[in-house]
Design a protein around this motif. Sequence first.
Motif, mmCIF file in Angstrom:
data_model
loop_
_atom_site.group_PDB
_atom_site.id
_atom_site.type_symbol
_atom_site.label_atom_id
_atom_site.label_comp_id
_atom_site.label_asym_id
_atom_site.label_seq_id
_atom_site.Cartn_x
_atom_site.Cartn_y
_atom_site.Cartn_z
ATOM 1 N N GLN A 89 -9.165 20.749 -9.692
ATOM 2 C CA GLN A 89 -10.578 21.053 -9.894
ATOM 3 C C GLN A 89 -10.733 21.910 -11.155
ATOM 4 O O GLN A 89 -9.936 22.817 -11.383
ATOM 5 C CB GLN A 89 -11.145 21.828 -8.693
ATOM 6 N N PRO A 90 -11.763 21.657 -11.945
ATOM 7 C CA PRO A 90 -12.019 22.555 -13.082
ATOM 8 C C PRO A 90 -12.239 23.983 -12.564
ATOM 9 O O PRO A 90 -12.724 24.175 -11.449
ATOM 10 C CB PRO A 90 -13.312 22.008 -13.700
ATOM 11 N N GLU A 91 -11.877 24.967 -13.361
ATOM 12 C CA GLU A 91 -11.947 26.361 -12.915
ATOM 13 C C GLU A 91 -13.328 26.730 -12.382
ATOM 14 O O GLU A 91 -13.445 27.413 -11.370
ATOM 15 C CB GLU A 91 -11.559 27.300 -14.055
ATOM 16 N N GLN A 92 -14.373 26.262 -13.040
ATOM 17 C CA GLN A 92 -15.725 26.613 -12.595
ATOM 18 C C GLN A 92 -16.081 25.982 -11.255
ATOM 19 O O GLN A 92 -17.010 26.428 -10.587
ATOM 20 C CB GLN A 92 -16.783 26.251 -13.658
ATOM 21 N N ASP A 93 -15.357 24.951 -10.824
ATOM 22 C CA ASP A 93 -15.619 24.290 -9.547
ATOM 23 C C ASP A 93 -14.690 24.762 -8.428
ATOM 24 O O ASP A 93 -14.813 24.303 -7.295
ATOM 25 C CB ASP A 93 -15.490 22.770 -9.695
ATOM 26 N N GLN A 94 -13.753 25.648 -8.743
ATOM 27 C CA GLN A 94 -12.833 26.125 -7.712
ATOM 28 C C GLN A 94 -13.551 27.086 -6.779
ATOM 29 O O GLN A 94 -14.459 27.802 -7.177
ATOM 30 C CB GLN A 94 -11.612 26.782 -8.346
ATOM 31 N N GLN A 95 -13.131 27.058 -5.526
ATOM 32 C CA GLN A 95 -13.788 27.840 -4.474
ATOM 33 C C GLN A 95 -12.749 28.572 -3.648
ATOM 34 O O GLN A 95 -11.698 28.021 -3.354
ATOM 35 C CB GLN A 95 -14.604 26.902 -3.581
ATOM 36 N N ALA A 96 -13.063 29.792 -3.238
ATOM 37 C CA ALA A 96 -12.188 30.544 -2.329
ATOM 38 C C ALA A 96 -12.581 30.212 -0.891
ATOM 39 O O ALA A 96 -13.767 30.151 -0.563
ATOM 40 C CB ALA A 96 -12.333 32.038 -2.582
ATOM 41 N N TYR A 97 -11.578 29.969 -0.065
ATOM 42 C CA TYR A 97 -11.786 29.677 1.347
ATOM 43 C C TYR A 97 -11.071 30.730 2.187
ATOM 44 O O TYR A 97 -9.952 31.120 1.883
ATOM 45 C CB TYR A 97 -11.226 28.300 1.721
ATOM 46 N N THR A 98 -11.728 31.163 3.245
ATOM 47 C CA THR A 98 -11.126 32.049 4.236
ATOM 48 C C THR A 98 -11.097 31.269 5.543
ATOM 49 O O THR A 98 -12.116 30.726 5.958
ATOM 50 C CB THR A 98 -11.964 33.337 4.411
ATOM 51 N N VAL A 99 -9.931 31.205 6.170
ATOM 52 C CA VAL A 99 -9.786 30.481 7.431
ATOM 53 C C VAL A 99 -9.777 31.507 8.563
ATOM 54 O O VAL A 99 -8.966 32.439 8.575
ATOM 55 C CB VAL A 99 -8.504 29.621 7.445
ATOM 56 N N GLU A 100 -10.694 31.339 9.498
ATOM 57 C CA GLU A 100 -10.884 32.274 10.612
ATOM 58 C C GLU A 100 -10.642 31.571 11.944
ATOM 59 O O GLU A 100 -10.971 30.394 12.092
ATOM 60 C CB GLU A 100 -12.317 32.818 10.562
ATOM 61 N N LEU A 101 -10.066 32.296 12.880
ATOM 62 C CA LEU A 101 -9.859 31.786 14.231
ATOM 63 C C LEU A 101 -10.007 32.934 15.221
ATOM 64 O O LEU A 101 -9.324 33.956 15.095
ATOM 65 C CB LEU A 101 -8.464 31.159 14.373
ATOM 66 N N ASN A 138 -13.145 26.538 15.702
ATOM 67 C CA ASN A 138 -13.785 26.801 16.986
ATOM 68 C C ASN A 138 -12.702 26.908 18.059
ATOM 69 O O ASN A 138 -12.029 25.925 18.384
ATOM 70 C CB ASN A 138 -14.780 25.694 17.323
ATOM 71 N N ALA A 139 -12.558 28.095 18.634
ATOM 72 C CA ALA A 139 -11.486 28.355 19.602
ATOM 73 C C ALA A 139 -11.856 27.971 21.029
ATOM 74 O O ALA A 139 -11.001 28.019 21.913
ATOM 75 C CB ALA A 139 -11.107 29.834 19.557
ATOM 76 N N GLU A 140 -13.102 27.577 21.266
ATOM 77 C CA GLU A 140 -13.543 27.292 22.636
ATOM 78 C C GLU A 140 -12.736 26.192 23.316
ATOM 79 O O GLU A 140 -12.506 26.252 24.518
ATOM 80 C CB GLU A 140 -15.029 26.928 22.647
ATOM 81 N N SER A 141 -12.286 25.207 22.551
ATOM 82 C CA SER A 141 -11.538 24.099 23.159
ATOM 83 C C SER A 141 -10.021 24.325 23.114
ATOM 84 O O SER A 141 -9.259 23.450 23.505
ATOM 85 C CB SER A 141 -11.880 22.790 22.445
ATOM 86 N N LEU A 142 -9.592 25.494 22.652
ATOM 87 C CA LEU A 142 -8.163 25.762 22.519
ATOM 88 C C LEU A 142 -7.664 26.655 23.652
ATOM 89 O O LEU A 142 -8.378 27.539 24.115
ATOM 90 C CB LEU A 142 -7.872 26.446 21.179
ATOM 91 N N SER A 143 -6.436 26.443 24.040
ATOM 92 C CA SER A 143 -5.799 27.312 25.031
ATOM 93 C C SER A 143 -5.373 28.605 24.322
ATOM 94 O O SER A 143 -5.229 28.628 23.092
ATOM 95 C CB SER A 143 -4.570 26.628 25.629
ATOM 96 N N PRO A 144 -5.128 29.663 25.091
ATOM 97 C CA PRO A 144 -4.631 30.900 24.465
ATOM 98 C C PRO A 144 -3.327 30.667 23.687
ATOM 99 O O PRO A 144 -3.105 31.279 22.648
ATOM 100 C CB PRO A 144 -4.410 31.841 25.657
ATOM 101 N N GLU A 145 -2.490 29.768 24.184
ATOM 102 C CA GLU A 145 -1.229 29.464 23.498
ATOM 103 C C GLU A 145 -1.493 28.799 22.147
ATOM 104 O O GLU A 145 -0.805 29.078 21.166
ATOM 105 C CB GLU A 145 -0.338 28.561 24.364
ATOM 106 N N GLN A 146 -2.488 27.892 22.104
ATOM 107 C CA GLN A 146 -2.827 27.236 20.838
ATOM 108 C C GLN A 146 -3.411 28.238 19.846
ATOM 109 O O GLN A 146 -3.087 28.186 18.660
ATOM 110 C CB GLN A 146 -3.809 26.087 21.071
ATOM 111 N N VAL A 147 -4.251 29.135 20.340
ATOM 112 C CA VAL A 147 -4.810 30.171 19.458
ATOM 113 C C VAL A 147 -3.678 31.005 18.871
ATOM 114 O O VAL A 147 -3.638 31.265 17.665
ATOM 115 C CB VAL A 147 -5.834 31.061 20.204
#
Length: 168
Positions: free
Chosen positions: A79-91, A44-53
């Motif tokens: 984690q077992p292969e069937q329990d692994q998850q892909a994550y995408t980090v967005e800002l 959540n970028a609402e509490s971040l300054s432009p410099e922090q973003v």
Amino acid sequence: MNENQIQRGQQWLGELLHLAGVKASIEADTARLESEGSCWLIINAESLSPEQVQMVTGSKGTVLDAIQYLANTTLNLGQPEQDQQAYTVELDGYRARRQAELQAMAEAAAQQVRDTGQEFEMMDLSAAERRQIHTFLQAFEDLETYSRGREPDRRLVVKRASDAPDSI
């Protein structure tokens, strides 16, 4: 993906940002899980300054890419292969904007190869971005893609399918 994996992702990312001196809440967008196969962890970028973003995004998204790589590696470790998850980090909409740019670049490269018959090299892409373009261009049966070179100078090549080398 289960609720525990989502919470682990949010907690891990929140703690990493806290250690970097950045205080922001983390939301999870699981709606993309079905369509893209990835849980989006949104800072959540609402509490971040432009410099922090800018600091967390980095030049050409390099810091965000590194954070995403660490999230995927750390959260799936042991984690077992069937329990692994892909994550995408967005800002601040960076990933969504970049995906649109990559899609446009892929389509332009495809058109150029079709128009000229010559291969087209795409440089200055991260490994994740090269994978996205490979995926985008799989829909074009008359074209093939492969990567050439070594990091940090690895490039994605788009060619007519009949001209592509045997190994991708």
